[in-house]
Design an enzyme around this catalytic site. Sequence first.
Site, PDB file in Angstrom:
ATOM      1  N   LYS A   1      39.743 -90.123 -58.331  1.00 17.47           N
ATOM      2  CA  LYS A   1      40.491 -89.837 -57.097  1.00 17.47           C
ATOM      3  C   LYS A   1      39.754 -90.355 -55.848  1.00 17.47           C
ATOM      4  O   LYS A   1      38.566 -90.701 -55.918  1.00 17.47           O
ATOM      5  CB  LYS A   1      40.739 -88.329 -57.005  1.00 17.47           C
ATOM      6  CG  LYS A   1      41.691 -87.796 -58.101  1.00 17.47           C
ATOM      7  CD  LYS A   1      42.048 -86.322 -57.864  1.00 17.47           C
ATOM      8  CE  LYS A   1      43.015 -85.797 -58.913  1.00 17.47           C
ATOM      9  NZ  LYS A   1      43.436 -84.396 -58.642  1.00 17.47           N
TER      10      LYS A   1
ATOM     11  N   TYR B   1      53.212 -87.454 -59.546  1.00 11.59           N
ATOM     12  CA  TYR B   1      53.079 -85.995 -59.566  1.00 11.59           C
ATOM     13  C   TYR B   1      54.435 -85.287 -59.475  1.00 11.59           C
ATOM     14  O   TYR B   1      54.495 -84.136 -59.035  1.00 11.59           O
ATOM     15  CB  TYR B   1      52.156 -85.537 -58.436  1.00 11.59           C
ATOM     16  CG  TYR B   1      50.675 -85.664 -58.749  1.00 11.59           C
ATOM     17  CD1 TYR B   1      50.083 -84.933 -59.778  1.00 11.59           C
ATOM     18  CD2 TYR B   1      49.851 -86.498 -57.996  1.00 11.59           C
ATOM     19  CE1 TYR B   1      48.729 -85.035 -60.062  1.00 11.59           C
ATOM     20  CE2 TYR B   1      48.482 -86.601 -58.272  1.00 11.59           C
ATOM     21  CZ  TYR B   1      47.935 -85.863 -59.303  1.00 11.59           C
ATOM     22  OH  TYR B   1      46.581 -85.951 -59.571  1.00 11.59           O
TER      23      TYR B   1
ATOM     24  N   ASN C   1      39.154 -83.149 -55.982  1.00 12.75           N
ATOM     25  CA  ASN C   1      38.502 -82.708 -57.224  1.00 12.75           C
ATOM     26  C   ASN C   1      38.188 -83.857 -58.187  1.00 12.75           C
ATOM     27  O   ASN C   1      38.131 -83.666 -59.395  1.00 12.75           O
ATOM     28  CB  ASN C   1      39.277 -81.567 -57.881  1.00 12.75           C
ATOM     29  CG  ASN C   1      40.662 -81.973 -58.349  1.00 12.75           C
ATOM     30  OD1 ASN C   1      41.084 -83.089 -58.134  1.00 12.75           O
ATOM     31  ND2 ASN C   1      41.353 -81.049 -58.994  1.00 12.75           N
TER      32      ASN C   1
ATOM     33  N   HIS D   1      41.636 -87.051 -62.209  1.00 10.44           N
ATOM     34  CA  HIS D   1      42.850 -86.570 -62.872  1.00 10.44           C
ATOM     35  C   HIS D   1      42.746 -86.920 -64.347  1.00 10.44           C
ATOM     36  O   HIS D   1      42.196 -87.964 -64.698  1.00 10.44           O
ATOM     37  CB  HIS D   1      44.101 -87.253 -62.296  1.00 10.44           C
ATOM     38  CG  HIS D   1      45.292 -87.123 -63.207  1.00 10.44           C
ATOM     39  ND1 HIS D   1      46.086 -86.012 -63.199  1.00 10.44           N
ATOM     40  CD2 HIS D   1      45.761 -87.934 -64.193  1.00 10.44           C
ATOM     41  CE1 HIS D   1      47.014 -86.149 -64.149  1.00 10.44           C
ATOM     42  NE2 HIS D   1      46.835 -87.305 -64.760  1.00 10.44           N
TER      43      HIS D   1
ATOM     44  N   GLU E   1      52.340 -91.068 -68.251  1.00  8.20           N
ATOM     45  CA  GLU E   1      51.423 -91.484 -67.184  1.00  8.20           C
ATOM     46  C   GLU E   1      50.835 -92.865 -67.458  1.00  8.20           C
ATOM     47  O   GLU E   1      50.630 -93.657 -66.529  1.00  8.20           O
ATOM     48  CB  GLU E   1      50.317 -90.437 -67.024  1.00  8.20           C
ATOM     49  CG  GLU E   1      50.869 -89.108 -66.488  1.00  8.20           C
ATOM     50  CD  GLU E   1      49.823 -88.013 -66.408  1.00  8.20           C
ATOM     51  OE1 GLU E   1      48.649 -88.253 -66.756  1.00  8.20           O
ATOM     52  OE2 GLU E   1      50.178 -86.895 -65.984  1.00  8.20           O
TER      53      GLU E   1
HETATM   54  P1  RTP Z   1      45.188 -83.247 -62.352  1.00  8.96           P
HETATM   55  O1  RTP Z   1      46.658 -83.175 -62.701  1.00  8.96           O
HETATM   56  O2  RTP Z   1      44.919 -83.886 -61.014  1.00  8.96           O
HETATM   57  O3  RTP Z   1      44.380 -83.819 -63.471  1.00  8.96           O
HETATM   58  O4  RTP Z   1      44.625 -81.750 -62.208  1.00  8.96           O
HETATM   59  P2  RTP Z   1      44.937 -80.500 -63.100  1.00  8.96           P
HETATM   60  O5  RTP Z   1      45.802 -80.866 -64.268  1.00  8.96           O
HETATM   61  O6  RTP Z   1      43.618 -79.858 -63.372  1.00  8.96           O
HETATM   62  O7  RTP Z   1      45.754 -79.600 -62.096  1.00  8.96           O
HETATM   63  P3  RTP Z   1      47.352 -79.531 -61.837  1.00  8.96           P
HETATM   64  O8  RTP Z   1      47.775 -78.126 -62.025  1.00  8.96           O
HETATM   65  O9  RTP Z   1      48.055 -80.602 -62.622  1.00  8.96           O
HETATM   66  O10 RTP Z   1      47.432 -79.868 -60.291  1.00  8.96           O
HETATM   67  C1  RTP Z   1      47.379 -81.210 -59.827  1.00  8.96           C
HETATM   68  C2  RTP Z   1      46.442 -81.286 -58.649  1.00  8.96           C
HETATM   69  O11 RTP Z   1      47.009 -80.551 -57.567  1.00  8.96           O
HETATM   70  C3  RTP Z   1      45.982 -79.917 -56.835  1.00  8.96           C
HETATM   71  N1  RTP Z   1      46.200 -78.471 -56.825  1.00  8.96           N
HETATM   72  N2  RTP Z   1      46.066 -77.758 -55.762  1.00  8.96           N
HETATM   73  N3  RTP Z   1      45.992 -75.588 -53.933  1.00  8.96           N
HETATM   74  C4  RTP Z   1      46.296 -75.362 -55.202  1.00  8.96           C
HETATM   75  O12 RTP Z   1      46.522 -74.260 -55.648  1.00  8.96           O
HETATM   76  C5  RTP Z   1      46.320 -76.489 -56.104  1.00  8.96           C
HETATM   77  N4  RTP Z   1      46.617 -76.431 -57.385  1.00  8.96           N
HETATM   78  C6  RTP Z   1      46.538 -77.702 -57.827  1.00  8.96           C
HETATM   79  C7  RTP Z   1      44.663 -80.238 -57.506  1.00  8.96           C
HETATM   80  O13 RTP Z   1      44.039 -81.294 -56.800  1.00  8.96           O
HETATM   81  C8  RTP Z   1      45.070 -80.653 -58.892  1.00  8.96           C
HETATM   82  O14 RTP Z   1      44.134 -81.559 -59.438  1.00  8.96           O
HETATM   83 MG    MG Z   2      47.602 -81.923 -64.055  1.00 12.96          MG
END
Ligand code: RTP
Ligand code: MG
Length: 142
Positions: free
Chosen positions: A11, A51, A114, A117, A128
Amino acid sequence: MSIERTLSIVKPDAVAKNVIGEIYSRFEKGGLSIVAAKMMHLTQEQAEGFYAEHKERPFFADLVAFMTSGPVVVQVLEGEGAIKKNRDLMGATNPKEAEAGTIRADFASSIDANAVHGSDSAESAEREIAYFFNDNEICPRG
Ligand code: RTP
Ligand code: MG
């Protein structure tokens, strides 16, 4: 476990911190091979489409703004159980909750910034990977 492919993104925060190589090293030391890669600056439309599953979430606008804030590096990782292995190497979404030694514990600054991804299921990985790469841009290890 079988050989899988997963979609990974370094990222904008991690690109800005100059840790692309350190993150690639985690993948390789973790048993994953990089079989496709490109650097790009996502457009608003590309980030929103990528997304799309999160479009009703309160953090969607911030997520898209962050993902378009600078260049990213997008790669396909291949290896035994690659989808879970990559998620394990990444650590929890919130770096405060990420286990020591994971990419997010070591390189992420916040839940938005973070570092990486990774696809979260076989279905997501398929969608994806196809979102960013044509078949002829993927170079599997023989
Ligand atoms: P990613 O898709 O980026 O690999 O991350 P992830 O699966 O661990 O998390 P996901 O639930 O898919 O959420 C995508 C990205 O959105 C941001 N996020 N912000 N403020 C919040 O509560 C929140 N929750 C998620 C994070 O940057 C996350 O990586
Ligand atoms: Mg995710």
